[in-house]
Design a protein around this motif. Structure first.
Motif, PDB file in Angstrom:
ATOM      1  N   GLN A 186      71.822 -10.820 -14.336  1.00  0.00           N
ATOM      2  CA  GLN A 186      72.415 -12.082 -14.769  1.00  0.00           C
ATOM      3  C   GLN A 186      72.871 -11.985 -16.218  1.00  0.00           C
ATOM      4  O   GLN A 186      73.948 -12.461 -16.580  1.00  0.00           O
ATOM      5  CB  GLN A 186      71.388 -13.217 -14.622  1.00  0.00           C
ATOM      6  N   LYS A 194      79.877 -13.950 -15.081  1.00  0.00           N
ATOM      7  CA  LYS A 194      78.850 -14.732 -14.394  1.00  0.00           C
ATOM      8  C   LYS A 194      79.435 -16.074 -13.974  1.00  0.00           C
ATOM      9  O   LYS A 194      80.080 -16.770 -14.757  1.00  0.00           O
ATOM     10  CB  LYS A 194      77.651 -14.959 -15.306  1.00  0.00           C
ATOM     11  N   GLY A 195      79.215 -16.430 -12.718  1.00  0.00           N
ATOM     12  CA  GLY A 195      79.734 -17.696 -12.221  1.00  0.00           C
ATOM     13  C   GLY A 195      81.202 -17.683 -11.882  1.00  0.00           C
ATOM     14  O   GLY A 195      81.761 -18.701 -11.464  1.00  0.00           O
ATOM     15  N   ARG A 196      81.839 -16.525 -12.008  1.00  0.00           N
ATOM     16  CA  ARG A 196      83.269 -16.437 -11.706  1.00  0.00           C
ATOM     17  C   ARG A 196      83.544 -15.468 -10.554  1.00  0.00           C
ATOM     18  O   ARG A 196      84.700 -15.222 -10.224  1.00  0.00           O
ATOM     19  CB  ARG A 196      84.056 -16.029 -12.954  1.00  0.00           C
ATOM     20  N   LYS A 221      82.115 -14.344  -6.497  1.00  0.00           N
ATOM     21  CA  LYS A 221      81.310 -14.871  -5.397  1.00  0.00           C
ATOM     22  C   LYS A 221      81.472 -14.000  -4.163  1.00  0.00           C
ATOM     23  O   LYS A 221      82.551 -13.456  -3.912  1.00  0.00           O
ATOM     24  CB  LYS A 221      81.734 -16.311  -5.077  1.00  0.00           C
ATOM     25  N   SER A 227      82.519 -17.020 -18.905  1.00  0.00           N
ATOM     26  CA  SER A 227      81.295 -17.259 -18.124  1.00  0.00           C
ATOM     27  C   SER A 227      80.915 -18.722 -18.172  1.00  0.00           C
ATOM     28  O   SER A 227      81.257 -19.447 -19.084  1.00  0.00           O
ATOM     29  CB  SER A 227      80.144 -16.417 -18.686  1.00  0.00           C
ATOM     30  N   GLU A 269      84.361 -25.196 -11.344  1.00  0.00           N
ATOM     31  CA  GLU A 269      83.436 -25.505 -10.264  1.00  0.00           C
ATOM     32  C   GLU A 269      83.852 -24.765  -9.001  1.00  0.00           C
ATOM     33  O   GLU A 269      85.045 -24.602  -8.738  1.00  0.00           O
ATOM     34  CB  GLU A 269      83.429 -27.011  -9.973  1.00  0.00           C
ATOM     35  N   TRP A 270      82.870 -24.332  -8.222  1.00  0.00           N
ATOM     36  CA  TRP A 270      83.170 -23.694  -6.946  1.00  0.00           C
ATOM     37  C   TRP A 270      83.358 -24.768  -5.885  1.00  0.00           C
ATOM     38  O   TRP A 270      82.442 -25.530  -5.580  1.00  0.00           O
ATOM     39  CB  TRP A 270      82.039 -22.749  -6.546  1.00  0.00           C
TER      40      TRP A 270
END
Length: 259
Positions: A24, A33-35, A37, A258, A77-78
């Motif tokens: 992480q 991170k967070g981008r 999936k 991120s 946001e996803w």
């Protein structure tokens, strides 16, 4: 014409690269991170290579996919894309590498990294969206790099090489590593999680059984929506198909910072 293939969402693939604290931290450091999936779906019919375009078009036309397949929106946001594709552009990506020895040459010449794995620095220069301060990223981005031939054209098309490249380049606020090891470690974990490998019953050698495509899905107006802005090297969607298990995995990233 009715779709030949139908798809059902399965639980989001979770793996060490997303779960472990040290990973992480690396993803955050690299501004991805967070981008990115990983999302998986099972499918009904047997997959055949000759039918690959139909398979991928059916995937992006499927309502069960459009209502669950997520991408990052402008608010970071996803959210489900909520759009079915009119057309798809696909590129088959070779996926034959079964050993991380593939990357040993990065340290053998001492021009990209030293024997100990320290990345060799160079004078800073902008290349596209990236500021390049070392020979590793220069090799990945600059066709005039002295190390451009370290990997052949066919090797650069390999899925594992592309994964490595994406990790090394990172996102908008990427803090680059000084040594190779973190990039190689995350590449290995991701590749192992995304790609199925089996033993050839005749030769007893390890072989990959997954089929990989780089994909751009477009709406009825001809606009790319998955991924958005595919001209950016770091905006990508790979579909990894496991014909044996009848599972297709979508690996997507949108360039940014991120969160």
């Amino acid at each position: 014409m009715d779709a030949k293939y139908t798809f059902v969402k399965v639980g989001d693939k979770r793996n060490n690269v997303f779960d472990k604290n040290d990973m992480q931290e690396l993803l955050m450091k690299w501004s991805i991170k967070g981008r990115l999936k990983i999302q998986s779906y099972c499918f009904n019919e047997q997959f055949h290579m000759y039918d690959n375009h139909q398979f991928i078009l059916d995937f992006f036309k499927d309502n069960a996919v459009s209502s669950t397949l997520e991408n990052v929106n402008s608010s970071s946001e996803w959210k489900p894309v909520g759009t079915t594709a009119a057309t798809v552009e696909i590129e088959q990506v070779p996926c034959t590498v079964t050993s991380m020895n593939f990357f040993d040459r990065l340290q053998e010449t001492g021009q990209v990294a030293t024997k100990s794995g320290k990345i060799v620095k160079c004078f800073g220069e902008p290349i596209g969206d990236f500021e390049v301060w070392d020979e590793l990223r220069k090799m990945l981005l600059d066709e005039e790099s002295d190390n451009r031939d370290l990997f052949s054209t066919s090797e650069k098309r390999e899925f594992i090489y592309r994964l490595f490249c994406h990790l090394c380049l990172g996102g908008r606020l990427c803090q680059y590593e000084d040594v190779l090891e973190p990039y190689l470690t995350v590449t290995r974990i991701l590749y192992k999680d995304l790609v199925s490998i089996a033993k050839d019953p005749e030769t007893k050698n390890l072989i990959t059984t997954s089929v990989v495509f780089k994909v751009v899905a477009k709406n009825k107006n001809g606009e790319a929506y998955f991924p958005e802005d595919p001209e950016n090297l770091q905006n990508f969607c790979y579909l990894i198909i496991d014909p044996v298990r009848r599972v297709v995995t979508c690996f997507v990233h949108q360039f940014g910072g991120s969160f």
